[in-house]
Design a protein around this motif. Structure first.
Motif, PDB file in Angstrom:
ATOM      1  N   PHE A 183       0.833  -1.199   0.000  1.00 55.34           N
ATOM      2  CA  PHE A 183       0.000   0.000   0.000  1.00 55.34           C
ATOM      3  C   PHE A 183       0.873   1.256   0.000  1.00 55.34           C
ATOM      4  CE2 PHE A 183      -2.299   3.391   2.206  1.00 55.34           C
ATOM      5  CZ  PHE A 183      -3.433   3.464   1.411  1.00 55.34           C
ATOM      6  N   GLU A 184       1.954   1.244   0.760  1.00 54.76           N
ATOM      7  CA  GLU A 184       2.843   2.402   0.801  1.00 54.76           C
ATOM      8  C   GLU A 184       3.463   2.661  -0.573  1.00 54.76           C
ATOM      9  OE1 GLU A 184       6.883   3.935   3.118  1.00 54.76           O
ATOM     10  OE2 GLU A 184       6.441   1.804   2.888  1.00 54.76           O
ATOM     11  N   ARG A 236       2.795   0.526   6.871  1.00 59.06           N
ATOM     12  CA  ARG A 236       3.676   1.364   7.682  1.00 59.06           C
ATOM     13  C   ARG A 236       4.471   2.301   6.786  1.00 59.06           C
ATOM     14  NH1 ARG A 236       6.488  -3.031  11.791  1.00 59.06           N
ATOM     15  NH2 ARG A 236       4.582  -3.803  12.795  1.00 59.06           N
ATOM     16  N   ASP A 237       4.847   3.448   7.340  1.00 53.76           N
ATOM     17  CA  ASP A 237       5.697   4.366   6.595  1.00 53.76           C
ATOM     18  C   ASP A 237       7.153   3.967   6.785  1.00 53.76           C
ATOM     19  OD1 ASP A 237       6.408   5.205   9.138  1.00 53.76           O
ATOM     20  OD2 ASP A 237       5.265   7.060   9.058  1.00 53.76           O
ATOM     21  N   PHE A 242       2.286   3.212  11.631  1.00 53.85           N
ATOM     22  CA  PHE A 242       1.109   2.819  10.861  1.00 53.85           C
ATOM     23  C   PHE A 242       0.559   4.050  10.147  1.00 53.85           C
ATOM     24  CE2 PHE A 242      -3.149   1.422   9.934  1.00 53.85           C
ATOM     25  CZ  PHE A 242      -2.992   0.061   9.696  1.00 53.85           C
ATOM     26  N   LEU A 243       0.320   3.921   8.844  1.00 50.51           N
ATOM     27  CA  LEU A 243      -0.175   5.045   8.061  1.00 50.51           C
ATOM     28  C   LEU A 243      -1.591   5.418   8.495  1.00 50.51           C
ATOM     29  CD1 LEU A 243       1.043   3.836   4.549  1.00 50.51           C
ATOM     30  CD2 LEU A 243       1.982   5.739   5.856  1.00 50.51           C
ATOM     31  N   GLN A 244      -1.844   6.716   8.583  1.00 49.91           N
ATOM     32  CA  GLN A 244      -3.177   7.209   8.913  1.00 49.91           C
ATOM     33  C   GLN A 244      -4.017   7.180   7.640  1.00 49.91           C
ATOM     34  OE1 GLN A 244      -4.102   7.807  11.993  1.00 49.91           O
ATOM     35  NE2 GLN A 244      -2.040   7.385  12.756  1.00 49.91           N
ATOM     36  N   ILE A 245      -4.764   6.102   7.462  1.00 49.77           N
ATOM     37  CA  ILE A 245      -5.468   5.911   6.194  1.00 49.77           C
ATOM     38  C   ILE A 245      -6.894   6.449   6.304  1.00 49.77           C
ATOM     39  CG2 ILE A 245      -5.988   4.240   4.378  1.00 49.77           C
ATOM     40  CD1 ILE A 245      -3.866   2.423   5.603  1.00 49.77           C
TER      41      ILE A 245
END
Length: 422
Positions: A183-184, A236-237, A242-245
């Protein structure tokens, strides 16, 4: 000239007066214009904001049932107007005849600015399939027909990730599930930053990904450990955060990861991977209940039971309990030596003090469901209650106290994560 001499010369320089006469012709002209406008009754024409323009265009369409007759500037601003909420979730884009009429006009009068806004809105807004079926072809054709480097880059992105197709979210979700892209990495390569990283296309993709992951733990058709690890780490970035989705996504993901194990025990490697990922990103449910509030209680109970084992990492609050327990155990050891060395009857205050130390350990151990620690404390307390009040104690009782104290120390050492922190 040296730096020292230059500084000295600057300090001794002649000071010019502040109010110098304006000699530049441009400055003189600006001064005359400022004086002229200050004396006249001229007022600047107010600029129309988005909401005012939208209401005016909506009123026009409501009266005539068409965009015919709208000014060219209004038609060029339609990408801003089409997706604005008119009340109860209704937008102009939900009117298929109106949308088709404007698309026909836009094909004949394209502009790079309107195209940029239109593409951004399509990827940002949570649109249904009906307006997307009308918008996707025209936007893709205009992007593909442009030779500008900006649009050539976007054409590559649209082709690679199917951004302008109805089944684009399904395809991307499948690629993420299979580990072909994270996803990143998708966000980086597709240019999804800021609002786009939480927009409609991403929301549709994640919704399909959660559906696809429902059987991830199936022993026969599920994901391999390596693929699941890649998938989870893709959220994760670069700093491991954890990415703020989208709101609630972490709780939905946690519930999905734990639900298969409500009725069965997972493989150790899979259990460790899921547990450590959730503790890292949501925290221990016993000490961070707010983060787990939206998770199904049955799934949350699975996590609590796992943490009663021996995880590789634990919450800092649990480690604080371990430190406090060791502190109380040290005090108990001193109390027991005093009891052993007393030849006559022991002081009631000494026994009460020892029991209070045990109760302090039990109080927190109950919160963390540390049953072995609780049982060891109860055994010690029962031995303390055997101490006589007014007569000398039997020589076997101090030995029994130290023996059971050793068992309590062992139980504390076996607390989940003790070895990790030690």
């Amino acid at each position: 000239m040296s730096l020292k001499r230059a500084i000295f010369a600057h300090q001794q320089a002649f000071f010019f007066p502040v109010n110098l006469p304006i000699s530049s012709r441009v400055a003189q002209a600006e001064q005359k214009l400022a004086a002229l406008f200050a004396q006249s009754t001229f007022t600047r024409i107010p600029t129309e904001d988005l909401q005012t323009g939208l209401l005016r265009v909506v009123e026009w369409i409501a009266q005539r049932g068409s965009i015919e007759g709208l000014a060219r500037k209004d038609l060029k601003k339609m990408p801003w107007f089409l997706f604005e909420d008119l009340g109860e979730g209704v937008t102009l884009a939900d009117l298929p005849d109106l949308l088709a009429e404007w698309i026909a006009w836009f094909r004949e009068h394209p502009s790079s600015g309107s195209l940029s806004v239109l593409l951004y809105q399509i990827l940002l807004k949570p649109l249904t399939s009906e307006p997307l079926k009308l918008l996707h072809p025209v936007v893709y054709d205009l992007i593909a027909g442009s030779r500008h480097p900006k649009w050539q880059i976007w054409k590559e992105r649209c082709d690679h990730f199917h951004l302008l197709t109805i089944d684009g979210p399904d395809r991307l979700a499948e690629r993420i599930y299979q580990g072909n892209v994270t996803f990143e990495r998708f966000c980086q390569e597709a240019g999804f930053s800021g609002e786009l990283a939480t927009g409609g296309f991403v929301q549709r993709t994640l919704a399909r990904l959660l559906i696809r992951m429902q059987h991830y733990a199936d022993p026969h058709a599920g994901l391999k450990i390596e693929s699941l690890n890649v998938l989870l780490n893709g959220f994760r970035d670069q700093q491991g955060r954890f990415l703020q989705i989208i709101p609630g996504f972490k709780a939905q993901l946690a519930e999905l990861l734990l639900r298969p194990f409500i009725d069965r025990e997972p493989e150790t490697t899979l259990k460790n991977l899921v547990r450590d990922f959730l503790v890292k990103n949501l925290g221990d449910p016993r000490t961070h209940p707010a983060a787990w509030q939206a998770v199904d209680p049955k799934a949350c109970q699975v996590m609590t039971l796992w943490l009663s084992g021996r995880p590789s990492r634990i919450d800092d609050k649990l480690w604080m309990f371990i430190e406090e327990a060791n502190k109380q155990i040290s005090g108990l050891e001193k109390d027991f030596y005093l009891i052993k060395n007393q030849s006559s009857a022991i002081s009631p205050n000494l026994r009460i003090q020892a029991i209070h130390r045990l109760q302090a350990i039990v109080g927190v151990a109950q919160f963390f469901h540390l049953f072995e620690v609780i049982n060891a404390c109860k055994m010690l307390e029962s031995t303390l209650n055997q101490l006589p009040n007014n007569t000398a104690i039997a020589p076997t009782i101090p030995d029994e106290l130290f023996d059971r104290l050793g068992r309590l120390q062992t139980a504390v050492r076996d607390v989940p994560g003790f070895l990790f922190h030690a």
